[in-house]
Each structure stands twice: as structure tokens, then as C-alpha cells.
Write a protein that holds these residues in place. Structure first.
Motif, PDB file in Angstrom:
ATOM      1  N   PHE A 162      -9.118   4.973  -8.214  1.00 25.51           N
ATOM      2  CA  PHE A 162      -8.009   5.666  -8.344  1.00 25.51           C
ATOM      3  C   PHE A 162      -7.276   5.391  -6.997  1.00 25.51           C
ATOM      4  CE2 PHE A 162      -5.322   9.630  -7.836  1.00 25.51           C
ATOM      5  CZ  PHE A 162      -4.888   9.794  -9.187  1.00 25.51           C
ATOM      6  N   ALA A 163      -8.035   5.594  -5.823  1.00 26.83           N
ATOM      7  CA  ALA A 163      -7.409   5.453  -4.283  1.00 26.83           C
ATOM      8  C   ALA A 163      -6.953   4.162  -4.255  1.00 26.83           C
ATOM      9  CB  ALA A 163      -8.798   5.621  -3.307  1.00 26.83           C
ATOM     10  N   ASN A 164      -7.665   3.081  -4.713  1.00 25.10           N
ATOM     11  CA  ASN A 164      -7.108   1.873  -4.647  1.00 25.10           C
ATOM     12  C   ASN A 164      -5.910   1.665  -5.359  1.00 25.10           C
ATOM     13  OD1 ASN A 164      -9.379   1.054  -3.154  1.00 25.10           O
ATOM     14  ND2 ASN A 164     -10.347  -0.021  -4.750  1.00 25.10           N
ATOM     15  N   LYS A 165      -5.485   2.370  -6.514  1.00 27.33           N
ATOM     16  CA  LYS A 165      -4.245   1.997  -7.342  1.00 27.33           C
ATOM     17  C   LYS A 165      -3.522   2.758  -6.573  1.00 27.33           C
ATOM     18  CE  LYS A 165      -4.338   4.411 -11.339  1.00 27.33           C
ATOM     19  NZ  LYS A 165      -4.474   4.816 -12.474  1.00 27.33           N
ATOM     20  N   HIS A 166      -3.509   4.074  -5.656  1.00 30.41           N
ATOM     21  CA  HIS A 166      -2.449   4.584  -5.049  1.00 30.41           C
ATOM     22  C   HIS A 166      -2.404   4.682  -3.724  1.00 30.41           C
ATOM     23  CE1 HIS A 166      -0.962   6.333  -8.981  1.00 30.41           C
ATOM     24  NE2 HIS A 166      -2.304   6.671  -9.200  1.00 30.41           N
ATOM     25  N   ASN A 167      -3.122   3.511  -3.055  1.00 29.57           N
ATOM     26  CA  ASN A 167      -3.210   3.552  -1.435  1.00 29.57           C
ATOM     27  C   ASN A 167      -3.684   4.817  -1.021  1.00 29.57           C
ATOM     28  OD1 ASN A 167      -2.424   0.784  -1.957  1.00 29.57           O
ATOM     29  ND2 ASN A 167      -0.242   1.404  -1.939  1.00 29.57           N
ATOM     30  N   ILE A 168      -4.475   5.406  -1.349  1.00 30.89           N
ATOM     31  CA  ILE A 168      -5.171   6.539  -0.991  1.00 30.89           C
ATOM     32  C   ILE A 168      -6.290   6.242   0.041  1.00 30.89           C
ATOM     33  CG2 ILE A 168      -6.239   8.843  -1.321  1.00 30.89           C
ATOM     34  CD1 ILE A 168      -4.861   8.786  -3.946  1.00 30.89           C
ATOM     35  N   VAL A 169      -6.231   6.799   1.339  1.00 29.93           N
ATOM     36  CA  VAL A 169      -7.401   6.138   2.263  1.00 29.93           C
ATOM     37  C   VAL A 169      -8.699   7.032   1.918  1.00 29.93           C
ATOM     38  CG1 VAL A 169      -7.940   6.237   4.738  1.00 29.93           C
ATOM     39  CG2 VAL A 169      -5.520   5.672   4.013  1.00 29.93           C
ATOM     40  N   HIS A 170      -8.675   8.071   1.882  1.00 33.40           N
ATOM     41  CA  HIS A 170      -9.987   8.955   1.821  1.00 33.40           C
ATOM     42  C   HIS A 170     -10.255   9.280   0.470  1.00 33.40           C
ATOM     43  CE1 HIS A 170      -9.753   9.406   6.086  1.00 33.40           C
ATOM     44  NE2 HIS A 170      -8.525   9.739   6.032  1.00 33.40           N
ATOM     45  N   CYS A 171     -11.630   9.186   0.293  1.00 28.52           N
ATOM     46  CA  CYS A 171     -12.188   9.353  -1.232  1.00 28.52           C
ATOM     47  C   CYS A 171     -13.353  10.438  -1.166  1.00 28.52           C
ATOM     48  CB  CYS A 171     -12.726   8.107  -1.906  1.00 28.52           C
ATOM     49  SG  CYS A 171     -11.494   6.824  -2.329  1.00 28.52           S
ATOM     50  N   TYR A 172     -13.812  11.147  -1.878  1.00 24.43           N
ATOM     51  CA  TYR A 172     -14.767  12.170  -1.850  1.00 24.43           C
ATOM     52  C   TYR A 172     -15.415  12.385  -3.384  1.00 24.43           C
ATOM     53  CZ  TYR A 172     -12.751  13.187   2.746  1.00 24.43           C
ATOM     54  OH  TYR A 172     -12.162  13.009   3.917  1.00 24.43           O
ATOM     55  N   THR A 173     -16.646  12.765  -3.351  1.00 26.46           N
ATOM     56  CA  THR A 173     -17.322  13.230  -4.401  1.00 26.46           C
ATOM     57  C   THR A 173     -17.802  14.613  -4.359  1.00 26.46           C
ATOM     58  OG1 THR A 173     -19.474  12.432  -3.711  1.00 26.46           O
ATOM     59  CG2 THR A 173     -18.247  10.957  -5.227  1.00 26.46           C
ATOM     60  N   ASP A 174     -17.480  15.230  -3.135  1.00 29.68           N
ATOM     61  CA  ASP A 174     -17.647  16.676  -2.859  1.00 29.68           C
ATOM     62  C   ASP A 174     -16.526  17.479  -2.342  1.00 29.68           C
ATOM     63  OD1 ASP A 174     -18.541  18.745  -0.644  1.00 29.68           O
ATOM     64  OD2 ASP A 174     -20.106  18.500  -2.122  1.00 29.68           O
ATOM     65  N   VAL A 175     -16.260  18.475  -3.238  1.00 30.77           N
ATOM     66  CA  VAL A 175     -14.878  18.970  -2.980  1.00 30.77           C
ATOM     67  C   VAL A 175     -14.835  19.778  -1.641  1.00 30.77           C
ATOM     68  CG1 VAL A 175     -13.145  20.926  -3.780  1.00 30.77           C
ATOM     69  CG2 VAL A 175     -14.362  19.674  -5.451  1.00 30.77           C
ATOM     70  N   VAL A 176     -16.001  20.420  -1.300  1.00 33.88           N
ATOM     71  CA  VAL A 176     -15.914  21.207   0.103  1.00 33.88           C
ATOM     72  C   VAL A 176     -15.719  20.080   1.097  1.00 33.88           C
ATOM     73  CG1 VAL A 176     -17.474  22.174   1.548  1.00 33.88           C
ATOM     74  CG2 VAL A 176     -17.399  22.825  -0.965  1.00 33.88           C
ATOM     75  N   GLU A 177     -16.419  19.044   1.077  1.00 34.62           N
ATOM     76  CA  GLU A 177     -16.358  18.064   1.982  1.00 34.62           C
ATOM     77  C   GLU A 177     -14.785  17.506   2.204  1.00 34.62           C
ATOM     78  OE1 GLU A 177     -17.783  13.670   3.104  1.00 34.62           O
ATOM     79  OE2 GLU A 177     -18.825  14.559   1.420  1.00 34.62           O
ATOM     80  N   MET A 178     -14.095  17.332   1.134  1.00 34.02           N
ATOM     81  CA  MET A 178     -12.568  16.851   1.346  1.00 34.02           C
ATOM     82  C   MET A 178     -11.725  18.228   1.817  1.00 34.02           C
ATOM     83  SD  MET A 178      -9.945  15.628  -1.846  1.00 34.02           S
ATOM     84  CE  MET A 178      -9.939  17.473  -2.615  1.00 34.02           C
ATOM     85  N   LEU A 179     -12.196  19.230   1.646  1.00 34.05           N
ATOM     86  CA  LEU A 179     -11.596  20.571   2.211  1.00 34.05           C
ATOM     87  C   LEU A 179     -11.576  20.766   3.602  1.00 34.05           C
ATOM     88  CD1 LEU A 179     -11.916  23.074  -0.925  1.00 34.05           C
ATOM     89  CD2 LEU A 179      -9.791  21.843  -0.512  1.00 34.05           C
ATOM     90  N   ASP A 180     -12.804  20.344   4.119  1.00 36.58           N
ATOM     91  CA  ASP A 180     -13.076  20.442   5.299  1.00 36.58           C
ATOM     92  C   ASP A 180     -12.694  19.387   6.039  1.00 36.58           C
ATOM     93  OD1 ASP A 180     -14.378  23.197   4.786  1.00 36.58           O
ATOM     94  OD2 ASP A 180     -16.265  22.337   4.785  1.00 36.58           O
ATOM     95  N   SER A 181     -12.320  18.401   5.480  1.00 37.19           N
ATOM     96  CA  SER A 181     -12.137  17.048   6.240  1.00 37.19           C
ATOM     97  C   SER A 181     -10.879  16.971   7.280  1.00 37.19           C
ATOM     98  CB  SER A 181     -12.008  15.839   5.337  1.00 37.19           C
ATOM     99  OG  SER A 181     -10.564  16.016   4.668  1.00 37.19           O
ATOM    100  N   GLY A 182     -10.016  17.832   6.976  1.00 35.32           N
ATOM    101  CA  GLY A 182      -8.917  17.850   8.095  1.00 35.32           C
ATOM    102  C   GLY A 182      -7.710  16.849   7.501  1.00 35.32           C
ATOM    103  N   ASN A 183      -7.945  16.353   6.471  1.00 32.84           N
ATOM    104  CA  ASN A 183      -7.111  15.214   5.888  1.00 32.84           C
ATOM    105  C   ASN A 183      -6.056  15.749   4.943  1.00 32.84           C
ATOM    106  OD1 ASN A 183      -8.472  12.974   7.236  1.00 32.84           O
ATOM    107  ND2 ASN A 183     -10.085  13.077   5.615  1.00 32.84           N
ATOM    108  N   ILE A 184      -6.157  17.017   4.522  1.00 30.52           N
ATOM    109  CA  ILE A 184      -5.143  17.717   3.578  1.00 30.52           C
ATOM    110  C   ILE A 184      -4.767  19.047   4.099  1.00 30.52           C
ATOM    111  CG2 ILE A 184      -6.123  16.413   1.645  1.00 30.52           C
ATOM    112  CD1 ILE A 184      -7.229  18.840   0.807  1.00 30.52           C
ATOM    113  N   GLN A 185      -3.336  19.388   3.562  1.00 29.55           N
ATOM    114  CA  GLN A 185      -3.110  20.845   3.794  1.00 29.55           C
ATOM    115  C   GLN A 185      -3.014  21.425   2.614  1.00 29.55           C
ATOM    116  OE1 GLN A 185      -0.576  18.343   5.330  1.00 29.55           O
ATOM    117  NE2 GLN A 185      -2.075  18.162   6.986  1.00 29.55           N
ATOM    118  N   ALA A 186      -2.950  20.926   1.397  1.00 26.43           N
ATOM    119  CA  ALA A 186      -2.734  21.446  -0.020  1.00 26.43           C
ATOM    120  C   ALA A 186      -3.536  20.785  -0.855  1.00 26.43           C
ATOM    121  CB  ALA A 186      -1.512  21.594  -0.250  1.00 26.43           C
ATOM    122  N   LEU A 187      -3.885  21.514  -1.992  1.00 24.01           N
ATOM    123  CA  LEU A 187      -4.760  20.898  -3.120  1.00 24.01           C
ATOM    124  C   LEU A 187      -4.079  20.962  -4.432  1.00 24.01           C
ATOM    125  CD1 LEU A 187      -7.585  19.914  -3.963  1.00 24.01           C
ATOM    126  CD2 LEU A 187      -8.167  22.074  -4.418  1.00 24.01           C
TER     127      LEU A 187
END
Length: 328
Positions: free
Chosen positions: A42-67
Motif C-alpha cells: 500500500f505504501a509503495n502504491k501511494h509513496n508513503i515512507v513509513h509502514c507499521y504493523t503496530d498501531v501504538v508504534e505508529m502513533l508514538d513515531s512522531g510521523n503523524i498528527q492525525a489518524l
């Protein structure tokens, strides 16, 4: 620039990105999926840099402001709660939760943490529906709201062949009411508020969810009639009937054409130009709220979402549709 994290890699998320990409202050900073291969694809299709399988890790990454949550409905409350508690703003696909109990909990958290939380009901943010709200007084005293959303699901063919997909499984908080009936109910609530009573009927499938149904919402001086189905088609428009005329919308889920028909007068086309990527309007509205430091939408408000969910709770009670989420 608002950086969104996305949970869910289905076609809805594809549409979300296509619409959001039309805005200069939108970007997708990360995607999360249970499978790293699915997330990476999905990331490759949309040129998204960061991929996660753990929601908490994504939320704590500092890469996003909204979900943006586009997971199965039964998981909406779980993911939204985690994000809101961490101070991450949440735009959650409709129906926003499995039931009103879950929604009340999320509203409490969002209010306490002072973060923006909004149900992604796109139709009410679109130009045609705004026109209905602005011109409603021109039809005089409203007496009836009628909305039909009946769309034969390709998944029903699989169901009849013995393959029950997620769309027809109660454990995912699914069924016709939750999937498409909500589109008919939400605008009625936004325009007319909380009804005095709810009367529901439905055809139940052996899997335990509703295939189609009808609801009558009773108000002091009018009623709202709602029909929805995933096992039949309908081409009927939306109509609001008043003593001095009526308003007609072409489609309840994706309205683009609206017509005012004064009693005894000539009809007036109230339609406004509409962007083909119709999720654009809900994303634009959500980002504008963030930029203005607002914590609640005046359109898809806590009150409107909660009344809608309470109506669906009552309708499900009457037709005997129970989700595992209700038993928690």
C-alpha cells in the motif's frame, strides 16, 4: 501541513488519499496493517515512507498528527481510543463505532484530551447537502423526509454461494443498517434532530445480520422514512416534503444534484459544482477544524453522531441484530 496515519488498506483508503492529495495541506505520513507486506504494498502504491504493523508504534513515531481509521467497524473504538488518549486527532469512518456506549466513551476521551474527533460522514459535508440545509426554510413546514439507499452487494452473490464475507458477519459489526442505512439516518438527524420514536423492521440473514430494512422516525410534526438494502437495488432519490414545496437530492450517500420544487412554482436547480473525489470535502473540513484549533465539527458533531448511533442501537434492538461488541 497535516500528516495523517492510516489504519486500513482497502479501497476506501485509496479514495481517501486520492481526495486528500487535492489539498495542499494534506499528506500521509504512515500506514499500519496487520501484515507488513500489505502495508508495504500500500505504501509503495501511494509513496508513503513509513509502514507499521503496530498501531501504538505508529502513533508514538512522531510521523503523524492525525489518524484516519478505515478498519472494520468492530475495531473503530479500539483504535480511536488509543489515538485519542495519546493526543492524536481522529477522523473515523462511518459508522463511527459499533454502538452508542463505545461512542460515549470516545467523546469523553476526546473532550478530556482536547483533541479533534469526527465521524467521516462525507455526504453532510458536500455542497449539495449544504444547499439543502440552507434552503430548507423555503419549503415551509417540513412534513416528511424520505431517503432510500438500496445497493445490491457483490458480496451477496458470494454469500448465496456459501462464502460469508466480512460484510455479512456480525462479529465485524456489519450488515445493511451499519454499512449503508447510516447514510439515510445521519442527514435526517442533522436537519431535524432527535426523533420521538423509532420503528424498525428488517429481513435478517442466516449469518445474523440484516440484508435490508426500513425505519420510521417519528417527530412532533413530521416523520422520516428510511429504506436500505444490500440485497436489492433502488434508484429512488431523497426527498424532503414541506407544506410549501419539496427538495429533491439525487443520491443520499454522494449527493451532487439538488432541486427545489416550490408548490405552484417553477423548479429551481440548486446544484453546485462538485469535485469528483467526493471525500475531499470531509478531509477539507477536518483539516480546517484543526487549523482553527476546533475540537468538534459543527456538521458531523458529537450530538449528531450520538443521536444517529442511538437510533441504530434501537433499530437493532427491534430487529434482533446483536454484535459481540454489544456484550462487552
Amino acid at each position: 501541513m497535516i500528516s495523517f496515519g492510516i489504519i486500513g488498506t482497502n479501497f476506501i483508503s485509496d479514495r481517501f488519499i486520492a481526495a486528500g492529495s487535492m489539498l495542499t495541506n494534506f499528506k500521509v505520513g504512515a500506514v499500519c496493517s496487520r501484515s507488513i507486506n500489505t502495508a508495504q504494498s500500500f505504501a509503495n502504491k501511494h509513496n508513503i515512507v513509513h509502514c507499521y504493523t503496530d498501531v501504538v508504534e505508529m502513533l508514538d513515531s512522531g510521523n503523524i498528527q492525525a489518524l484516519y481509521i478505515a478498519s472494520p467497524t468492530n475495531l473503530h473504538a479500539h483504535y480511536a481510543q488509543i489515538a485519542l488518549e495519546k493526543g492524536i486527532h481522529v477522523l473515523c469512518e462511518k459508522p463511527v463505532t459499533s454502538n452508542s456506549k463505545e461512542l460515549k466513551q470516545l467523546i469523553e476521551i476526546a473532550s478530556r484530551k482536547q483533541v479533534l474527533f469526527m465521524e467521516a460522514m462525507k455526504s453532510t459535508t458536500m455542497p449539495a447537502f449544504r444547499q439543502v440545509a440552507e434552503h430548507l426554510n423555503e419549503i415551509g413546514q417540513p412534513r416528511r423526509y424520505f431517503a432510500s439507499y438500496c445497493q445490491y452487494s457483490s458480496r451477496y452473490d458470494a454469500y448465496k454461494a456459501g462464502n460469508v464475507l466480512n460484510a455479512f458477519k456480525p462479529e465485524y459489526s456489519n450488515g445493511a443498517l451499519m454499512d449503508i442505512g447510516v447514510y439515510c439516518i445521519y442527514p435526517a438527524v442533522m436537519l431535524f434532530g432527535k426523533p420521538k420514536s423509532v420503528k424498525a423492521s428488517a429481513f435478517m440473514l442466516d449469518s445474523g445480520v440484516d440484508g435490508e430494512g426500513s425505519i420510521i422516525l417519528e417527530y412532533d410534526d413530521m416523520d422520516a422514512v428510511v429504506m436500505y438494502s444490500k440485497i436489492s437495488n433502488s434508484s429512488l432519490p431523497v426527498e424532503i416534503q414541506g407544506e410549501q414545496g419539496n427538495l429533491v437530492l439525487d443520491r443520499v450517500s454522494e449527493p451532487s444534484r439538488v432541486t427545489l420544487m416550490p408548490r405552484g412554482g417553477e423548479q429551481v436547480d440548486l446544484s453546485l459544482p462538485t469535485i469528483e473525489q467526493d471525500m475531499y470535502y470531509e478531509i477539507e473540513h477536518f483539516i480546517q477544524l484543526l487549523e482553527e484549533n476546533k475540537k468538534q465539527s459543527p456538521i458531523n458533531s458529537f450530538e449528531n453522531s450520538l443521536i444517529t448511533m442511538e437510533i441504530m442501537d434501537e433499530a437493532r434492538k427491534q430487529i434482533g441484530l446483536v454484535f459481540p461488541a454489544d456484550l462487552k
